[in-house]
Write an enzyme that holds these catalytic residues in place. Structure first.
Site, PDB file in Angstrom:
ATOM      1  CG  HIS A 298      -2.092  -0.864   1.154  1.00 49.39           C
ATOM      2  ND1 HIS A 298      -3.255  -0.523   0.496  1.00 49.39           N
ATOM      3  CD2 HIS A 298      -2.293  -2.113   1.637  1.00 49.39           C
ATOM      4  CE1 HIS A 298      -4.125  -1.509   0.591  1.00 49.39           C
ATOM      5  NE2 HIS A 298      -3.571  -2.491   1.286  1.00 49.39           N
TER       6      HIS A 298
ATOM      7  CE  LYS B 203      -6.548  13.625   0.620  1.00 48.33           C
ATOM      8  NZ  LYS B 203      -6.462  12.651  -0.453  1.00 48.33           N
ATOM      9  NE  ARG B 204      -1.983   8.358   6.809  1.00 50.13           N
ATOM     10  CZ  ARG B 204      -0.827   8.237   6.147  1.00 50.13           C
ATOM     11  NH1 ARG B 204       0.298   8.673   6.686  1.00 50.13           N
ATOM     12  NH2 ARG B 204      -0.796   7.662   4.963  1.00 50.13           N
TER      13      ARG B 204
ATOM     14  CE  LYS C  65      -2.291  10.688   3.086  1.00 51.51           C
ATOM     15  NZ  LYS C  65      -2.831   9.936   1.951  1.00 51.51           N
TER      16      LYS C  65
ATOM     17  CB  THR D  87     -10.246   4.860  -0.609  1.00 52.59           C
ATOM     18  OG1 THR D  87      -9.825   5.219   0.710  1.00 52.59           O
ATOM     19  CG2 THR D  87      -9.532   3.603  -1.050  1.00 52.59           C
TER      20      THR D  87
ATOM     21  CE  LYS E 202     -13.923   6.073   1.684  1.00 54.61           C
ATOM     22  NZ  LYS E 202     -13.050   6.253   2.862  1.00 54.61           N
TER      23      LYS E 202
END
Length: 836
Positions: free
Chosen positions: A376, A567-568, A573, A675, A679
């Protein structure tokens, strides 16, 4: 009320059959009242909603249990091949609402609760999120086991029953404050303790060899300290098909409650020390491993999961087939969710050889045929490496087996590439140089018959980069399985108004076949349908505003563009890039550049790991910038920046239906899949993103015109690293100069000097691995295209409809079908779904 019938003709009484539990209002209301008044001992004077939630949950749980037993018996009768999904995280969210939709009783429950004067939404909100994960890895596992049940595949999930989740996040003066997430404080009505399946897991001690009665050398692991792994089972229902699979979570417990001799001698602390040491293993999700104690605890967690789960499977096998493992590989498959459970490779070898007497070759054949590994991450630092010394101390027998696996593997590598010592060093499971370490990802690859990434780009980069040597050796072993999300939770449940509009338009088949959403595409051209779609989207935005109103202390304008990144919190990111754009918009407002302005609410949420300094400083930066912007009267409703604290599954269920724009802006080549992007797309949000992870496939599905692309490609990222000069880029871009000036002059930290120097240094460093400055201009230009599109309501609504219509690929039903067709090869088992 239904009654039990007992068979009394044998020494042990057996419960034989129970009448099916009614699914109508009358029976559910009767069971609710029975649990509320008898089991929980409450009456009309009780003001706490918790007991009403428990009574309803128990009534529904009964209905799951009868389907659960039928599923178990159907699998047993078929003697079918089984798969086991091993994951350190299962981010399940709330169970009540998910059980209701999968049983098909939403309307019935709504009516019953209304008649009783209760609000079902309030009862749902009373349930704590199950604290069994901290991000996409755990949420993916939860979506996967939902799809396995919906597809009627015999799959069991194995994980750990953490007493405390990651943490609850609050914000104080802009800083992240962590507090314990004791999600089990009020118990968990959905789980069943299964003491009869308790397993014993060893730590410490040493090994001894002896010759058995057949003259074969055997190894014994002796003088170890035993810990009990106690299983708690949670039902996982498929969508209205009668199938209920199992999620089995292990809780660590001491073999003895306390040392009676120490207790009688007055040493109370020492008397319970063993109990506390054992229970600590599953006390907290992912302990901080910045010190040796933390590393040892995390290794204990991973081994407890692997050992208890494998013993459980082998125990069931031996109970049905004695010690004959001839068909074991044909009947069982273990999917390792990331590197955390990779120690399962060595543990299965130990159990097969040391406990069940198989030879090395026989055990290795079974291990390689049954193990499959999902990777992952593309970040090398995220691939776990355990100290050889630590493993020798905690798991001496496991370390011996890993050494032997490595020696035999390197013999094969040397035979394939004679004299290539560099390759041998690169591929060794034992990393040399300084302290020896075990490369756990390499152990998973060597011990598995399948290795997959989770998006097309991710899988390609694994083959070309991180695992290239292994790909050259075993190309047929590598494959891709693009992630997905379950449409039951992430559309049907979390966005019921949109789900109803879709069903009214194309039927309800999409809930289990998301590709049918493509039928929506022609309706994007119909004005009346666009108007209905727009109204539903606005209602979802209002629901999000109402959800956050009390927490924020101010209203958000539902007509503004809701620009969301949740998100984290992590540098790759690039929440920082998002904030740079917000500062750019703020600076434009301050100098009066507001012609054709599009009002925008930027919502950012996520948790930073407690030991991750830069991520926590980014949270502080976001909140400081928000404080300045949101309190500037000149800015007003033109721009809002909001940090959403304590981001979790139940929060996302409100956030994703209310988003207009989905921020997926990681540095190309760094995000494995994502993911959240799926969504948001499924709920009609439009993506602004780089060509990274599953963004690439989202853009392919929806088309260039319905996706806002920006940024360097993965190839360009690697090329620019050799000559990256962010200061030169800043000097050539007036907008960027203005943004950096506001940050560097302390405009957002006037009373906290220098606290953001680390952020400034990172942005301006030629060694910034995330290349934030390099993508700034492209990001700003893409955001201008967002504004142009949003000003045209008809165009934006059309784009929104097409994003939902093209999201069919991103159902976990498709992902799991691919896992099954290409790796697991299970036969779906029909479960009788006829109930009164």
């Amino acid at each position: 009320m239904s009654h039990r019938r007992f068979k009394t003709s044998s020494p042990k009484s057996h419960i034989t059959t129970l009448p099916d539990l009614g699914m109508d209002e009358k029976h559910i209301e009767a069971d609710f009242k029975r649990y509320y008044g008898h089991r929980l001992g409450r009456d009309e004077n009780c003001m706490s909603l918790h007991y009403a939630y428990e009574a309803l949950s128990l009534a529904i749980s009964d209905r799951l249990t009868e389907r659960w037993k039928k599923t178990y018996n159907a699998y047993k009768d078929e003697d079918c091949k089984r798969a086991y999904y091993l994951s350190m995280e299962f981010l399940m969210g709330r169970t009540l609402s998910n059980a209701m939709i999968n049983l098909g009783i939403n309307d019935v429950i709504d009516k019953v609760m209304y008649d009783l004067g209760l609000d079902i939404e309030e009862l749902v909100e009373n349930e704590a999120d199950a604290g069994l994960g901290n991000g996409g890895l755990g949420r993916l596992a939860a979506c996967f086991i939902d799809s396995c049940a919906t597809l009627q595949l015999p799959v069991t999930g194995y994980g750990l029953r953490y007493e405390y989740g990651m943490f609850s996040q609050s914000i104080n003066n802009g800083e992240q404050i962590e507090s314990p997430d004791h999600w089990l404080r009020n118990g968990n009505v959905w789980e069943i303790e299964r003491l009869e399946y308790t397993q014993t897991v060893k730590f410490g001690g040493h090994t001894e060899t002896h010759i058995d009665e057949n003259g074969t050398k055997r190894v014994c692991w002796v003088d170890s300290h035993a810990v009990l792994a106690v299983p708690y089972d949670t039902p996982i229902p498929g969508y209205q098909n009668g199938t209920v699979n199992t999620l089995r979570l292990w809780k660590a417990a001491a073999t003895d409650e306390f040392d009676l001799e120490d207790f009688n001698a007055g040493d109370y602390a020492e008397a319970v020390a063993a109990k506390n040491t054992a229970e600590n293993i599953t006390m907290v999700l992912y302990p901080n491993d910045a010190n040796e104690n933390g590393k040892a605890l995390r290794l204990r967690q991973q081994y407890l999961l692997a050992s208890a789960s494998l013993q459980d499977v082998l125990q069931t096998w031996v109970g049905r087939h004695n010690n004959d493992f001839t068909d074991f590989a044909a009947k069982n498959c273990f999917q390792l969710n990331d590197t955390h459970p990779s120690i399962s490779v060595a543990e299965l070898m130990r159990l097969l050889m040391d406990i069940h007497g198989l030879s090395w070759d026989a055990a290795w054949t079974i291990t390689r045929r049954t193990m499959a590994y999902t990777n992952h991450t593309l970040l090398p630092e995220a691939l776990e490496k355990w100290s050889v010394n630590l493993m020798k101390e905690l798991l001496p027998r496991i370390m011996e087996i890993i050494f032997e696996i490595n020696a035999r593997f390197l013999t094969k590598v040397a035979a394939r590439w004679p004299g290539d010592t560099d390759r041998l060093a690169r591929m060794s499971l034992i990393e040399e140089g300084g302290e020896q370490k075990v490369c756990m990802a390499y152990l998973a690859i060597v011990g598995s018959h399948s290795v997959n990434g989770v998006a097309v780009l991710h899988s390609k980069l694994l083959q070309q980069g991180l695992f290239h040597d292994f790909y050259e050796l075993w190309p047929e072993q590598f494959n891709n399985k693009t992630n997905g999300v379950t449409p039951r939770r992430w559309l049907a449940m979390c966005n019921p108004e949109l789900a109803k509009l879709i069903t009214d338009t194309i039927g309800d088949g999409w809930v289990t076949d998301l590709s049918l959403l493509q039928k929506l595409a022609p309706f994007a051209e119909k004005k009346a349908f666009r108007d209905r779609w727009y109204k539903v989207q606005q209602n979802a935005k209002q629901t999000l505003v109402d959800y956050k109103k009390q927490e924020l202390g101010f209203d958000l304008n539902v007509n503004a563009l809701f620009d969301v990144q949740v998100k984290r919190i992590h540098e790759y990111k690039r929440q920082l890039l998002n904030v740079l754009h917000v500062i750019h918009l703020y600076e434009r407002i301050k100098r009066g550049d507001t012609v054709n302005w599009v009002e925008r609410c930027v919502l950012i949420g996520g948790k930073a790991a407690p030991g991750y300094f830069m991520a926590k400083r980014i949270i502080k930066f976001i909140n400081n910038v928000a404080n300045v912007i949101n309190n500037d009267p000149k800015v007003g409703d033109k721009l809002k920046l909001v940090f959403l604290p304590n981001y979790r599954v139940s929060a996302m269920e409100k956030i994703c239906p209310g988003a207009d724009l989905s921020e997926q802006i990681s540095t190309a080549g760094k995000e494995a899949s994502g993911t959240g992007n799926m969504k948001f797309m499924m709920n009609g949000a439009i993506t602004i993103g780089t060509l990274d992870g599953a963004n690439i496939e989202i853009r392919e599905e929806v088309g260039d015109d319905n996706f806002f692309l920006f940024g360097l490609t993965e190839v360009e990222v690697e090329d620019i690293r050799h000559h990256y000069d962010p200061i030169s880029i800043i000097n050539q871009d007036e907008d960027l100069q203005r943004v950096m000036n506001l940050i560097e002059c302390g405009h957002f930290n006037q009373f906290e000097p220098h606290i953001f120097d680390c952020i400034i240094d990172l942005l301006k460093s030629p060694n910034d691995p995330w290349l934030t400055i390099a993508d700034f201009r492209s990001f700003i230009n893409a955001q201008k295209q967002v504004e142009i599109a949003y000003r045209d309501k008809e165009r934006w609504t059309r784009m929104s409809i097409l994003n939902t219509a093209c999201s069919g690929k991103f159902s976990t039903d498709r992902t799991i079908t691919e896992y099954n067709d290409e790796i697991w090869k299970l036969t779906p088992i029909h479960v009788d779904n006829n109930y009164n």
